[in-house]
Design a protein around this motif. Structure first.
Motif, short mmCIF file in Angstrom:
data_model
loop_
_atom_site.label_atom_id
_atom_site.label_comp_id
_atom_site.label_asym_id
_atom_site.label_seq_id
_atom_site.Cartn_x
_atom_site.Cartn_y
_atom_site.Cartn_z
N VAL A 130 0.82 -1.22 0.00
CA VAL A 130 0.00 0.00 0.00
C VAL A 130 0.85 1.27 0.00
O VAL A 130 0.36 2.35 -0.32
N LEU A 131 2.11 1.15 0.37
CA LEU A 131 3.02 2.30 0.29
C LEU A 131 3.72 2.36 -1.06
O LEU A 131 4.01 3.44 -1.57
N ARG A 132 3.97 1.20 -1.62
CA ARG A 132 4.74 1.11 -2.86
C ARG A 132 3.90 1.37 -4.11
O ARG A 132 4.37 1.97 -5.07
N LYS A 133 2.64 0.94 -4.09
CA LYS A 133 1.82 0.97 -5.31
C LYS A 133 0.86 2.15 -5.40
O LYS A 133 0.17 2.30 -6.40
N THR A 134 0.82 2.97 -4.39
CA THR A 134 -0.05 4.16 -4.43
C THR A 134 0.68 5.32 -5.10
O THR A 134 1.87 5.51 -4.89
N LYS A 135 -0.07 6.07 -5.90
CA LYS A 135 0.51 7.23 -6.59
C LYS A 135 0.60 8.44 -5.67
O LYS A 135 1.38 9.36 -5.93
N MET A 136 -0.21 8.46 -4.64
CA MET A 136 -0.25 9.60 -3.72
C MET A 136 0.57 9.30 -2.47
O MET A 136 0.89 8.14 -2.20
N PRO A 137 0.94 10.34 -1.68
CA PRO A 137 1.65 10.11 -0.42
C PRO A 137 0.83 9.20 0.50
O PRO A 137 -0.37 9.40 0.66
N SER A 138 1.50 8.22 1.10
CA SER A 138 0.78 7.20 1.87
C SER A 138 1.46 6.91 3.20
O SER A 138 2.69 6.98 3.31
N ILE A 139 0.64 6.57 4.18
CA ILE A 139 1.17 6.13 5.47
C ILE A 139 0.39 4.90 5.94
O ILE A 139 -0.77 4.70 5.57
N LEU A 140 1.06 4.08 6.73
CA LEU A 140 0.42 2.92 7.35
C LEU A 140 0.59 3.06 8.86
O LEU A 140 1.71 3.11 9.35
N ILE A 141 -0.54 3.16 9.55
CA ILE A 141 -0.53 3.38 11.00
C ILE A 141 -0.75 2.07 11.74
O ILE A 141 -1.76 1.40 11.54
N GLU A 142 0.22 1.69 12.57
CA GLU A 142 0.05 0.57 13.51
C GLU A 142 -0.32 1.21 14.85
O GLU A 142 0.52 1.69 15.59
N ILE A 143 -1.63 1.21 15.15
CA ILE A 143 -2.16 1.98 16.27
C ILE A 143 -1.58 1.55 17.62
O ILE A 143 -1.19 2.39 18.43
N ASP A 144 -1.53 0.26 17.86
CA ASP A 144 -0.96 -0.30 19.09
C ASP A 144 -0.96 -1.81 18.93
O ASP A 144 -1.39 -2.33 17.89
N PHE A 145 -0.52 -2.53 19.95
CA PHE A 145 -0.40 -3.98 19.87
C PHE A 145 -1.64 -4.67 20.42
O PHE A 145 -1.88 -4.67 21.63
N ILE A 146 -2.40 -5.28 19.52
CA ILE A 146 -3.61 -5.99 19.93
C ILE A 146 -3.25 -7.25 20.72
O ILE A 146 -4.08 -7.82 21.43
N SER A 147 -2.00 -7.68 20.62
CA SER A 147 -1.52 -8.86 21.34
C SER A 147 -1.23 -8.55 22.81
O SER A 147 -1.01 -9.46 23.61
N ASN A 148 -1.25 -7.28 23.17
CA ASN A 148 -1.04 -6.86 24.55
C ASN A 148 -2.38 -6.86 25.28
O ASN A 148 -3.34 -6.22 24.83
N SER A 149 -2.49 -7.57 26.39
CA SER A 149 -3.77 -7.73 27.09
C SER A 149 -4.34 -6.40 27.58
O SER A 149 -5.56 -6.21 27.59
N THR A 150 -3.47 -5.48 27.98
CA THR A 150 -3.94 -4.16 28.44
C THR A 150 -4.58 -3.40 27.29
O THR A 150 -5.65 -2.79 27.44
N VAL A 151 -3.94 -3.43 26.13
CA VAL A 151 -4.49 -2.77 24.95
C VAL A 151 -5.80 -3.44 24.55
O VAL A 151 -6.79 -2.76 24.26
N GLU A 152 -5.81 -4.75 24.53
CA GLU A 152 -7.03 -5.48 24.15
C GLU A 152 -8.20 -5.10 25.04
O GLU A 152 -9.32 -4.84 24.56
N ASN A 153 -7.98 -5.02 26.34
CA ASN A 153 -9.05 -4.64 27.26
C ASN A 153 -9.52 -3.22 27.02
O ASN A 153 -10.72 -2.92 27.09
N SER A 154 -8.58 -2.33 26.73
CA SER A 154 -8.94 -0.93 26.46
C SER A 154 -9.81 -0.80 25.22
O SER A 154 -10.70 0.06 25.15
N LEU A 155 -9.57 -1.67 24.24
CA LEU A 155 -10.32 -1.61 22.98
C LEU A 155 -11.80 -1.96 23.15
O LEU A 155 -12.60 -1.72 22.25
N LYS A 156 -12.18 -2.48 24.31
CA LYS A 156 -13.59 -2.78 24.59
C LYS A 156 -14.35 -1.52 25.00
O LYS A 156 -15.58 -1.52 25.04
N ASP A 157 -13.61 -0.46 25.29
CA ASP A 157 -14.19 0.80 25.77
C ASP A 157 -14.42 1.75 24.60
O ASP A 157 -13.48 2.14 23.91
N ASP A 158 -15.68 2.12 24.38
CA ASP A 158 -16.01 3.00 23.26
C ASP A 158 -15.33 4.37 23.38
O ASP A 158 -15.00 5.00 22.36
N THR A 159 -15.13 4.83 24.60
CA THR A 159 -14.47 6.12 24.80
C THR A 159 -13.02 6.04 24.34
O THR A 159 -12.49 6.98 23.73
#
Length: 202
Positions: A130-159
């Motif tokens: 997605v960075l190599r084949k796009t004609k426009m400036p592109s970024i790929l965001i890795e928001i956080d680690f879903i493999s981390n239990s603290t992050v996973e629990n936080s993702l259950k919160d809509d806020t």
């Protein structure tokens, strides 16, 4: 401005899956739709790969973005690692000369602060399709680690989900000299006659 929002994976490709079966594809879709809404409230044009749990190939994603002549391509993902303590945001770009390199830095800085996660910084790769084949400036965001239990629990919160979406939205809009529209205010209008001008209204 026309943004292409690419919500990673989908359908038969769930992406990373947490210990308690939280799917990367579902998580980035939820966050991405909120970002889309924020941009559109600011009269930005938004094209997406998907708005449901459907599968699309990497080639389709870049083909669609190029065909739509989008100005910027933003791909959303959740990271994963066998190291269950791994945590933090990182953003990938094609090279340091990219027009969106500073945007990538700002997203890392802001999201790290807003959700209290480590800033892993901007990383360079010419291997991501997605960075190599796009004609426009592109970024790929890795928001956080879903493999981390603290992050996973936080993702259950809509806020928490909304905080992530607002943080990324603010960074994107600031990049084009705009700011997020806050529709959380309510207004009270009082109408009436009072003999005493000093009467308390509240």
């Amino acid at each position: 401005m026309k943004w292409y929002l690419d919500f990673g994976h989908g359908g038969k490709d769930s992406g990373a899956v947490s210990y308690n079966k939280t799917k990367e594809s579902d998580t980035v879709l939820k966050i991405g739709i909120l970002i889309k809404n924020n941009l559109e409230k600011n009269n930005e044009k938004v094209i997406t790969t998907r708005e449901k749990d459907l599968y699309y190939s990497l080639d389709y994603r870049t083909y669609k973005a190029n065909k739509e002549n989008c100005d910027y391509f933003i791909s959303l993902h959740m990271n994963s690692s066998t190291n269950k303590s791994a945590k933090g945001v990182e953003v990938w770009v094609y090279d340091e000369k990219s027009k969106v390199y500073n945007l990538a830095k700002n997203i890392c800085t802001n999201l790290s602060k807003d959700i209290n996660t480590p800033n892993r910084g901007v990383k360079i790769s010419k291997n991501f399709s997605v960075l190599r084949k796009t004609k426009m400036p592109s970024i790929l965001i890795e928001i956080d680690f879903i493999s981390n239990s603290t992050v996973e629990n936080s993702l259950k919160d809509d806020t928490y989900i909304k905080t992530i979406a607002n943080s990324i939205s603010n960074s994107l809009l600031a990049f084009v000299n705009k700011s997020i529209v806050d529709d959380s205010f309510s207004y009270c209008v009082c109408i009436g006659k009072f003999k005493d001008k000093d009467t308390d209204l509240y």
